[in-house]
Structures are given as C-alpha cells and as structure tokens.
Design an enzyme around this catalytic site. Sequence first.
Site, PDB file in Angstrom:
ATOM      1  N   GLY A 207      11.909  11.216 -17.145  1.00  0.00           N
ATOM      2  CA  GLY A 207      10.714  10.434 -16.881  1.00  0.00           C
ATOM      3  C   GLY A 207      10.640   9.121 -17.628  1.00  0.00           C
ATOM      4  O   GLY A 207       9.609   8.455 -17.611  1.00  0.00           O
ATOM      5  N   THR A 208      11.719   8.718 -18.295  1.00  0.00           N
ATOM      6  CA  THR A 208      11.660   7.459 -19.028  1.00  0.00           C
ATOM      7  C   THR A 208      12.014   6.268 -18.142  1.00  0.00           C
ATOM      8  O   THR A 208      12.057   5.142 -18.626  1.00  0.00           O
ATOM      9  CB  THR A 208      12.617   7.474 -20.240  1.00  0.00           C
ATOM     10  OG1 THR A 208      13.839   8.072 -19.840  1.00  0.00           O
ATOM     11  CG2 THR A 208      12.020   8.244 -21.380  1.00  0.00           C
ATOM     12  N   GLY A 209      12.310   6.521 -16.872  1.00  0.00           N
ATOM     13  CA  GLY A 209      12.512   5.411 -15.948  1.00  0.00           C
ATOM     14  C   GLY A 209      13.964   5.082 -15.683  1.00  0.00           C
ATOM     15  O   GLY A 209      14.283   3.947 -15.332  1.00  0.00           O
ATOM     16  N   LYS A 210      14.866   6.047 -15.827  1.00  0.00           N
ATOM     17  CA  LYS A 210      16.282   5.784 -15.579  1.00  0.00           C
ATOM     18  C   LYS A 210      16.534   5.469 -14.106  1.00  0.00           C
ATOM     19  O   LYS A 210      17.176   4.471 -13.771  1.00  0.00           O
ATOM     20  CB  LYS A 210      17.131   6.996 -15.993  1.00  0.00           C
ATOM     21  CG  LYS A 210      17.018   7.328 -17.463  1.00  0.00           C
ATOM     22  CD  LYS A 210      17.856   8.525 -17.822  1.00  0.00           C
ATOM     23  CE  LYS A 210      17.408   9.812 -17.175  1.00  0.00           C
ATOM     24  NZ  LYS A 210      16.099  10.281 -17.614  1.00  0.00           N
ATOM     25  N   THR A 211      16.006   6.322 -13.247  1.00  0.00           N
ATOM     26  CA  THR A 211      16.189   6.106 -11.818  1.00  0.00           C
ATOM     27  C   THR A 211      15.560   4.783 -11.403  1.00  0.00           C
ATOM     28  O   THR A 211      16.134   4.004 -10.643  1.00  0.00           O
ATOM     29  CB  THR A 211      15.570   7.278 -11.037  1.00  0.00           C
ATOM     30  OG1 THR A 211      16.074   8.496 -11.581  1.00  0.00           O
ATOM     31  CG2 THR A 211      15.905   7.199  -9.579  1.00  0.00           C
ATOM     32  N   HIS A 426     -10.482  30.922 -32.706  1.00  0.00           N
ATOM     33  CA  HIS A 426      -9.052  30.604 -32.684  1.00  0.00           C
ATOM     34  C   HIS A 426      -8.848  29.086 -32.751  1.00  0.00           C
ATOM     35  O   HIS A 426      -8.119  28.580 -33.607  1.00  0.00           O
ATOM     36  CB  HIS A 426      -8.439  31.191 -31.405  1.00  0.00           C
ATOM     37  CG  HIS A 426      -6.976  30.929 -31.229  1.00  0.00           C
ATOM     38  ND1 HIS A 426      -6.026  31.913 -31.291  1.00  0.00           N
ATOM     39  CD2 HIS A 426      -6.296  29.782 -30.976  1.00  0.00           C
ATOM     40  CE1 HIS A 426      -4.832  31.395 -31.101  1.00  0.00           C
ATOM     41  NE2 HIS A 426      -4.976  30.091 -30.893  1.00  0.00           N
ATOM     42  N   GLU A 427      -9.530  28.372 -31.882  1.00  0.00           N
ATOM     43  CA  GLU A 427      -9.358  26.908 -31.846  1.00  0.00           C
ATOM     44  C   GLU A 427      -9.913  26.271 -33.118  1.00  0.00           C
ATOM     45  O   GLU A 427      -9.327  25.327 -33.659  1.00  0.00           O
ATOM     46  CB  GLU A 427     -10.031  26.304 -30.613  1.00  0.00           C
ATOM     47  CG  GLU A 427      -9.440  26.757 -29.272  1.00  0.00           C
ATOM     48  CD  GLU A 427      -7.930  26.576 -29.184  1.00  0.00           C
ATOM     49  OE1 GLU A 427      -7.398  25.636 -29.805  1.00  0.00           O
ATOM     50  OE2 GLU A 427      -7.273  27.401 -28.515  1.00  0.00           O
ATOM     51  N   HIS A 430      -7.291  26.434 -35.755  1.00  0.00           N
ATOM     52  CA  HIS A 430      -6.299  25.361 -35.662  1.00  0.00           C
ATOM     53  C   HIS A 430      -6.875  24.070 -36.238  1.00  0.00           C
ATOM     54  O   HIS A 430      -6.240  23.377 -37.032  1.00  0.00           O
ATOM     55  CB  HIS A 430      -5.936  25.073 -34.197  1.00  0.00           C
ATOM     56  CG  HIS A 430      -5.048  26.102 -33.557  1.00  0.00           C
ATOM     57  ND1 HIS A 430      -3.873  26.518 -34.109  1.00  0.00           N
ATOM     58  CD2 HIS A 430      -5.158  26.771 -32.393  1.00  0.00           C
ATOM     59  CE1 HIS A 430      -3.304  27.400 -33.310  1.00  0.00           C
ATOM     60  NE2 HIS A 430      -4.071  27.578 -32.245  1.00  0.00           N
ATOM     61  N   ASP A 502       1.544  30.231 -29.766  1.00  0.00           N
ATOM     62  CA  ASP A 502       1.533  29.605 -31.100  1.00  0.00           C
ATOM     63  C   ASP A 502       2.650  30.191 -31.954  1.00  0.00           C
ATOM     64  O   ASP A 502       3.365  29.464 -32.641  1.00  0.00           O
ATOM     65  CB  ASP A 502       0.201  29.876 -31.809  1.00  0.00           C
ATOM     66  CG  ASP A 502      -0.946  29.129 -31.156  1.00  0.00           C
ATOM     67  OD1 ASP A 502      -0.677  28.100 -30.525  1.00  0.00           O
ATOM     68  OD2 ASP A 502      -2.092  29.581 -31.278  1.00  0.00           O
TER      69      ASP A 502
HETATM   70  P1  ADP Z   1      13.914   9.411 -14.855  1.00  0.00           P
HETATM   71  O1  ADP Z   1      14.877   9.092 -13.769  1.00  0.00           O
HETATM   72  O2  ADP Z   1      14.254   8.764 -16.164  1.00  0.00           O
HETATM   73  O3  ADP Z   1      13.650  10.871 -15.039  1.00  0.00           O
HETATM   74  P2  ADP Z   1      12.147   7.962 -13.175  1.00  0.00           P
HETATM   75  O4  ADP Z   1      12.857   6.672 -13.135  1.00  0.00           O
HETATM   76  O5  ADP Z   1      12.306   8.830 -11.998  1.00  0.00           O
HETATM   77  O6  ADP Z   1      12.508   8.771 -14.487  1.00  0.00           O
HETATM   78  O7  ADP Z   1      10.624   7.681 -13.446  1.00  0.00           O
HETATM   79  C1  ADP Z   1       9.608   8.307 -12.753  1.00  0.00           C
HETATM   80  C2  ADP Z   1       8.444   7.392 -12.530  1.00  0.00           C
HETATM   81  O8  ADP Z   1       7.803   7.067 -13.759  1.00  0.00           O
HETATM   82  C3  ADP Z   1       8.848   6.078 -11.945  1.00  0.00           C
HETATM   83  O9  ADP Z   1       8.887   6.129 -10.563  1.00  0.00           O
HETATM   84  C4  ADP Z   1       7.738   5.147 -12.435  1.00  0.00           C
HETATM   85  O10 ADP Z   1       6.633   5.211 -11.580  1.00  0.00           O
HETATM   86  C5  ADP Z   1       7.351   5.735 -13.765  1.00  0.00           C
HETATM   87  N1  ADP Z   1       7.992   5.027 -14.867  1.00  0.00           N
HETATM   88  C6  ADP Z   1       8.855   5.564 -15.758  1.00  0.00           C
HETATM   89  N2  ADP Z   1       9.236   4.658 -16.660  1.00  0.00           N
HETATM   90  C7  ADP Z   1       8.621   3.509 -16.349  1.00  0.00           C
HETATM   91  C8  ADP Z   1       8.607   2.198 -16.915  1.00  0.00           C
HETATM   92  N3  ADP Z   1       9.334   1.903 -17.996  1.00  0.00           N
HETATM   93  N4  ADP Z   1       7.857   1.262 -16.322  1.00  0.00           N
HETATM   94  C9  ADP Z   1       7.133   1.555 -15.230  1.00  0.00           C
HETATM   95  N5  ADP Z   1       7.095   2.748 -14.660  1.00  0.00           N
HETATM   96  C10 ADP Z   1       7.821   3.739 -15.195  1.00  0.00           C
HETATM   97 ZN    ZN Z   2      -3.619  28.548 -30.480  1.00  0.00          ZN
HETATM   98 MG    MG Z   3      15.713  10.381 -12.494  1.00  0.00          MG
END
Ligand code: ADP
Ligand code: ZN
Ligand code: MG
Length: 604
Positions: A207-211, A426-427, A430, A502
């Site tokens: 989810g860091t935007g590799k694709t 419990h909460e 924490h 936990d």
């Molecule tokens: P990955 O391939 O690293 O798992 P994705 O490229 O598929 O992640 O990212 C998923 C979505 O998250 C993208 O389609 C976009 O909408 C959002 N996203 C992730 N990183 C960014 C970024 N740096 N800037 C803007 N949008 C981002």
């Molecule tokens: Zn807990």
């Molecule tokens: Mg990806």
Amino acid sequence: MPKYVVRNLILFFVVLVGLGVLFSTASLTGDKPKEIDLSTLAAQIGRDEVKSIEIRGNELRIALKDGTAQEAVKESGDSLVSALRDFGVEPEKLQAVELAVKEPGGFSYWMSVLLPIILPFLLIGGFIYLMMRNVQGQNMRAMMFGQSSAREVPKDGKNRVTFKDVAGVKEAKEELTEVVDFLRNPKKFSALGAKIPKGVLLMGSPGTGKTLLARAVAGEANVPFLHISGSEFVEMFVGVGASRVRDLFAKAKKTAPCIIFIDEIDAVGRQRGAGLGGSHDEREQTLNQILTEMDGFEPNAGVIVLAATNRPDVLDPALLRPGRFDRRVVIDPPDLNDREEILKIHAKKKPLAADVNLRKLAERTPGFSGADLANLMNEAAILAARKDKTEVTEAMLLDSVEKVMLGPERKSYVMNDHEKKVTAYHEAGHALVAHFSKHADPVHKISIISRGFAAGYTIKLPTEDKRMHTKSEFIDDIAVMLGGYVAEKDIFNELTTGASSDLRKATSLAKDMITRFGMSDVLPPRTYGEHEEMIFLGKEIHSQRDYSEKVAQQIDEEVAALIQNGKAQAEKIIREQRAKMDKVVEVLLKNETIEKEEFAALMA
Ligand code: ADP
Ligand code: ZN
Ligand code: MG
C-alpha cells in the site's frame, strides 16, 4: 457439468422434440379419413356396408360401399379375421368383403420402426459431439496457457497516471525520473555509451504506492506499460510460467520502447532451492526464464523491467545481480508531510467542509500507508453520501480513521450490562497503564463500542513519527498490552476471553525483543532463529532453529520474565490508581467513548 454443456444438451433435446412434433403432424396433414374402432367396423360389416379393407401392418384402410374412406387400427400380432370374429362378425359377411394384405408403408410407419433404432444412436452421437466440442475448447485453452496474460495499458489511456498523482516518495521519484528520461530519449544516453539499467526493483510495504509509481513512470514517459502479476506466471502445468515469460518479453520487444511491470515478483522470485513440495520447480523454471530474458536483450533495446515486492528479503540473489534488477528503490511508509500530501491528492474531487484540517488528520494517522489514506478519504465520502450531506466533515473523517484502523462499528453486537462493565474496565486498564507509563504513547481515545473483532478499543498515538523504537518503549508497551488483562483479573477476580489478542501481541513482542533485537540482559546479543522461509504444502514455515536446547530454555525464561515484569508494572499502576480507573469506567459506561481532552481532565 459446465453451463454450456447443459445449454447444448437442452438445445439438442429441443430439436429432437421439434422433429418428433413435425413428424407426427406430417402424417396428419391431408384429407384424413375418419378413424373408427374395431367394434364399429364389425357392426358395419354386419350391415354389409363395407366394400374392402386394406391391411397394412396394424393399420386398416376401409372403403365403404358409399365411397367414404375410414381407418382403424387392430391389435398387433392379432389377425384381423380372428379379431373380427371375436367381435361377432359372421364368416359369411366377412367373405363378402374384399380383404387385401399389403406391405406396411408410409412415413409414420417407417418412423415408428426406425426411430427406436435410430434414437439411441442419435443421442449417443449427439453426446459424443458435445464431448468433443468440450475437449476441443479445453485444448484451445491449454494452447493459450503459454501466452502471457499481461495487460497492456496504452500510452494515452484515459486513466494516465503521472508523478503528480504520487505524493511523497521523493527519492524513488528522483531515481525513476532517470528511467523516464531514457525512455523518452534513448539516443541521448546511447550516444555517450551509457548503459541504462534493465531492471528497477521497487521495494516497500503493502500500500505504499509501488504499483501506482510504476504506472506513473509509464505515464510520464508516455510509453506502453505491460502489467503482469508474479502469481500469474504460476499455473497448474509445469513450463507454463516459463513460456509466459518468453511471450511477455517477445511482446515487449515488439512494442519497444515500453515498460514491463512485474508486480509482486516475490511470487516467482523467491530464493531457489528454498521450499519443499512440487510448486517450487515451476517457480524455479519461471525465474530462470526471467533471468535469461533479462540477460538476453540488449541494454538499450528500449525495454525496462520494473518489478515490485514487499518481501525483498525472500528474493533470489540472482535477481539482484548487476545487469538485472540492479537498481533498487526503497519506498518508505509516508511520514507526516507525505501523509498530508497524499490526503490532499485524494481529497481533490471531494468537497471538504471548512472545518477539515488535513494536517491534523495526517497527525492522527501515523502508520497509515498511502492505500490506507486513500481508503480513509473514500470511506468518509461514502459516509457523507449516505448521510445525504454535500460536504465531507471532520467528524466523518475521524470516524473513517477508526474504521480503517479497526474495522467497521458493530452496532448489532449488543453487550449485556456485565459485559459492558468488563469491557470498560479492560479498556480503562489499557488507558491507565499507558498514561502512567513514561515511555508509552499518549491515549487518544477510549471506547467500548465494538469495532471489527474488538469489543472495545483504546487508541494511543505517538507524538511524532518514529522509525526506531527503544527497549524502554517496548517494556512499557508490554505493560500497556497487559493492562486490560490485569484490570479484569484484579477487579472481577475472573478472566474472560477478551484479552487473548492482547496476550498474543505481548508474547510476540517479548519474543522479538529477545530473539531479534538483542534486548536480553542475559543472552549474548545475537539473533536466534534463522528467519529463512520454507514453503511446505503451501504453508510457510518460519525460523529454523539455530541454537541449542539450552538456549531455547533461556529464551523461554527471558520471554517469561518480560511478560511477568509487564504484568507487575500494570498491576502496580492499576492498584495505585483505582479511584481514577473507576471514574473513567463511570464515564465510559455513560458515554461509551472518552476523547483525549476528557481523559486528560479525568487524570488531572
Ligand atoms: P502497493 O502496490 O505498494 O501495494 P498501490 O500502488 O497499489 O500500493 O497503492 C494503492 C493505492 O493507494 C493507490 O492506488 C493510491 O490510490 C494510494 N496511494 C498509495 N501511495 C500513494 C502515494 N504516495 N500518493 C498517492 N496515492 C497513494
Ligand atoms: Zn485489550
Ligand atoms: Mg501493488
């Protein structure tokens, strides 16, 4: 049975029934003689009305003296004469009738004779035909297997992505700008004898935007983009992956300049030889083919291979050799500024209310990936639409933060009063331990509304983004994790299943501290357990033991000690602060949630 076979079968029977109907009506057409039964015939013979009878098989064609034609059917196997005699026709009367026996004929007769013979053949033939068609279809598909299923994103596509759509990741963008330059203007580089990297590997957590970044490179360079996922190479049949790779590279060379993007390359690029069972053979072949292809094309052929993975640690070293994926771009999780930028990008088409402060939202979302942030914006917009609002408000965004973090609220999960009280303590446990432990993150919110799998939740947020963690922090974290357990045990003298996750988290943190981070006072600073992966029957087997039985025992003791310490720390805080805890619980039971400010006031 596949759907189309059923459909064909149905079609087949419809045609058959249709033919049957056709035949039966065919024999009905024309001036039909009147049909009579044998008793009527007998009576007519008795009255001397019958001139002649023609016998065809069981069919009787009767001509009356007045010229009318009639038809009758006799019992098969029974002779007409004896049948008529049984109906009481006198022999003399019968002799007056002309009887002519003819070979049976006519269409319906032949059908009645032939159909029982032909029909089974017809059915069997039809069935075989269907099977053949089926098998042929499968053959066709088997032939297609070898072709790569890469999707081509044309260069001027509607959803063209450029670097503008990717926030943050500055270094990665810089690195990739070079690639873009080359694709735009390969001559400039080749004139100077510069070799452009063939492969760029993007590494970063999910989810860091590799694709997204890979697509942006294609968009910037304005070249076609062949997109395939590593898992698509792996099929049931051995050799398919390799031939798909060949096909993919052949296709790419034809469309050059272009980008091949292999997403999730760890699916095929895992270390060779690691793994048991059959699947790795196929992966190895596929990987070998990728390596061969990458070696095979000239450096300036105009094809650049981008690949992405979130598991660089499991990749085969051969992939990382110079001449292959020699450029490696690490994509970090977004920091505060990046998060704000990403939020801005995804807020573009969404009308935000005046009270929304994206900076503040970015502060509330440490640890969120770009995908999480995109998801958060989208959830908020959906929420606004569902409430029939025209704007996305801050409250909606904050609600979505929790939804993305912990899952949706479970309103239908109704707790009884006792469960509510246990959850509140419990909460509160924490929260209290977090508040009174020096190195723990401050409490942002406490709630006894269930979300996802949790009955209640306490959100702590770090005051700033942290890349490194200290031993003191971990020690306090374990105490906070055990806070819920200790509170339940102390107050109710009884335990529930609510603390299980936990405990799991605390155990795994304690284990990591000892075996991975060298945070033990007793054991020498080394790592314990080779974190090499093996794949057996599709399951990953982690950490081979690389230490003795004696050390294993010491590790267990150390982990136990960390947990015991954490428990003691939590107990001390909870016993000392019991009055404050009761106050927190009281408010929780009344309002269900406590925000940061209110909590601070209660603690004062
Ligand atoms: P990955 O391939 O690293 O798992 P994705 O490229 O598929 O992640 O990212 C998923 C979505 O998250 C993208 O389609 C976009 O909408 C959002 N996203 C992730 N990183 C960014 C970024 N740096 N800037 C803007 N949008 C981002
Ligand atoms: Zn807990
Ligand atoms: Mg990806």
